[in-house]
Motif scaffolding. Structure first.
Motif, mmCIF file in Angstrom:
data_model
loop_
_atom_site.group_PDB
_atom_site.id
_atom_site.type_symbol
_atom_site.label_atom_id
_atom_site.label_comp_id
_atom_site.label_asym_id
_atom_site.label_seq_id
_atom_site.Cartn_x
_atom_site.Cartn_y
_atom_site.Cartn_z
ATOM 1 N N SER A 1 0.845 -1.165 0.008
ATOM 2 C CA SER A 1 0.174 -0.153 -0.180
ATOM 3 C C SER A 1 0.703 1.422 0.139
ATOM 4 O O SER A 1 0.546 2.352 -0.571
ATOM 5 C CB SER A 1 -0.954 -0.195 0.998
ATOM 6 O OG SER A 1 -0.300 -0.023 2.497
ATOM 7 N N LEU A 2 2.111 1.419 0.740
ATOM 8 C CA LEU A 2 2.665 2.466 0.906
ATOM 9 C C LEU A 2 3.669 2.356 -0.428
ATOM 10 O O LEU A 2 3.784 3.704 -1.144
ATOM 11 C CB LEU A 2 3.789 2.384 1.888
ATOM 12 C CG LEU A 2 3.644 2.848 3.190
ATOM 13 C CD1 LEU A 2 4.684 2.579 4.275
ATOM 14 C CD2 LEU A 2 2.858 4.209 3.442
ATOM 15 N N ALA A 3 4.077 1.570 -1.222
ATOM 16 C CA ALA A 3 4.514 1.450 -2.763
ATOM 17 C C ALA A 3 3.760 2.254 -3.309
ATOM 18 O O ALA A 3 4.462 2.769 -4.634
ATOM 19 C CB ALA A 3 5.314 0.229 -2.756
ATOM 20 N N GLU A 4 2.553 2.142 -3.572
ATOM 21 C CA GLU A 4 1.636 2.488 -4.596
ATOM 22 C C GLU A 4 1.561 4.323 -4.125
ATOM 23 O O GLU A 4 1.110 4.940 -5.342
ATOM 24 C CB GLU A 4 0.353 2.209 -4.468
ATOM 25 C CG GLU A 4 0.006 0.812 -4.665
ATOM 26 C CD GLU A 4 -1.251 0.166 -4.359
ATOM 27 O OE1 GLU A 4 -2.221 0.953 -3.872
ATOM 28 O OE2 GLU A 4 -1.359 -1.053 -4.816
ATOM 29 N N LEU A 5 2.271 4.855 -3.355
ATOM 30 C CA LEU A 5 1.803 6.246 -2.938
ATOM 31 C C LEU A 5 2.958 6.984 -3.527
ATOM 32 O O LEU A 5 4.140 6.415 -3.822
ATOM 33 C CB LEU A 5 1.930 6.524 -1.523
ATOM 34 C CG LEU A 5 0.768 6.025 -0.617
ATOM 35 C CD1 LEU A 5 1.102 6.352 0.695
ATOM 36 C CD2 LEU A 5 -0.336 6.494 -1.203
ATOM 37 N N SER A 6 2.776 8.324 -3.743
ATOM 38 C CA SER A 6 3.966 9.222 -4.434
ATOM 39 C C SER A 6 5.151 9.168 -3.273
ATOM 40 O O SER A 6 4.963 8.783 -2.269
ATOM 41 C CB SER A 6 3.504 10.566 -4.737
ATOM 42 O OG SER A 6 3.382 11.495 -3.248
ATOM 43 N N ARG A 7 6.290 9.504 -3.651
ATOM 44 C CA ARG A 7 7.558 9.344 -2.707
ATOM 45 C C ARG A 7 7.179 10.342 -1.493
ATOM 46 O O ARG A 7 7.684 10.216 -0.310
ATOM 47 C CB ARG A 7 8.773 9.905 -3.505
ATOM 48 C CG ARG A 7 9.233 8.613 -4.234
ATOM 49 C CD ARG A 7 10.688 9.065 -4.771
ATOM 50 N NE ARG A 7 11.223 8.060 -5.831
ATOM 51 C CZ ARG A 7 12.088 7.265 -5.563
ATOM 52 N NH1 ARG A 7 13.086 7.487 -4.610
ATOM 53 N NH2 ARG A 7 12.550 6.455 -6.388
ATOM 54 N N VAL A 8 6.577 11.615 -2.023
ATOM 55 C CA VAL A 8 6.313 12.391 -0.780
ATOM 56 C C VAL A 8 5.288 11.792 0.210
ATOM 57 O O VAL A 8 5.511 11.982 1.514
ATOM 58 C CB VAL A 8 5.662 13.959 -1.306
ATOM 59 C CG1 VAL A 8 5.197 14.802 -0.135
ATOM 60 C CG2 VAL A 8 6.718 14.553 -2.352
ATOM 61 N N GLN B 1 6.989 9.248 2.374
ATOM 62 C CA GLN B 1 7.954 10.038 3.529
ATOM 63 C C GLN B 1 7.196 10.567 4.559
ATOM 64 O O GLN B 1 7.408 10.243 5.730
ATOM 65 C CB GLN B 1 8.893 11.115 2.797
ATOM 66 C CG GLN B 1 9.904 10.470 1.927
ATOM 67 C CD GLN B 1 10.683 11.699 1.233
ATOM 68 O OE1 GLN B 1 10.544 12.627 1.469
ATOM 69 N NE2 GLN B 1 11.924 11.224 0.761
ATOM 70 N N GLN B 2 6.095 11.139 4.173
ATOM 71 C CA GLN B 2 4.975 11.709 5.237
ATOM 72 C C GLN B 2 4.513 10.284 6.227
ATOM 73 O O GLN B 2 4.415 10.653 7.254
ATOM 74 C CB GLN B 2 4.028 12.266 4.573
ATOM 75 C CG GLN B 2 4.248 13.513 3.872
ATOM 76 C CD GLN B 2 3.289 14.476 3.137
ATOM 77 O OE1 GLN B 2 2.329 13.759 2.799
ATOM 78 N NE2 GLN B 2 3.492 15.631 2.925
ATOM 79 N N ALA B 3 4.324 9.455 5.625
ATOM 80 C CA ALA B 3 3.624 8.343 6.243
ATOM 81 C C ALA B 3 4.915 7.758 7.162
ATOM 82 O O ALA B 3 4.444 7.242 8.266
ATOM 83 C CB ALA B 3 3.236 7.122 5.166
ATOM 84 N N VAL B 4 6.018 7.676 6.834
ATOM 85 C CA VAL B 4 6.983 7.295 7.429
ATOM 86 C C VAL B 4 7.601 8.155 8.668
ATOM 87 O O VAL B 4 7.778 7.708 9.827
ATOM 88 C CB VAL B 4 8.216 6.537 6.595
ATOM 89 C CG1 VAL B 4 9.295 6.160 7.646
ATOM 90 C CG2 VAL B 4 7.698 5.339 5.781
#
Length: 85
Positions: free
Chosen positions: A37-44, A47-50
């Motif tokens: 699920s995180l891999a599908e998000l944009s890089r920004v 980073q925000q999620a982590v």
């Protein structure tokens, strides 16, 4: 701050995480997060999620610098094979 503590915080805070690996010392760390699920998000957004679950550690300077790599489970399998991880 031990890398295992960072791993535990991220495992508890992030949904759909297959693996979390952290390394580093002092206040400089690197993390690998394996999550489809995180891999599908944009890089920004990745980073925000982590960063979000670790915000208190940044505020107290327990973490000063963090390198983040996010992989899907399939890409992580390939990465491990190619780099003997």
């Amino acid at each position: 701050m031990q890398p295992q503590q960072i791993e535990e915080i991220l495992k508890q805070a992030l949904a759909d995480v297959a693996e979390v690996h952290a390394q580093g010392d002092g206040s400089h760390y690197g993390v690998i997060v394996v999550s489809d699920s995180l891999a599908e998000l944009s890089r920004v957004k990745q980073q925000q999620a982590v960063y979000a679950p670790l915000a208190d550690l940044f505020a107290t300077n327990a973490i000063h610098a963090l390198t983040i790599k996010v992989f899907s489970t399939e890409k992580w399998k390939t990465e491990r094979l190619l780099n003997n991880l």
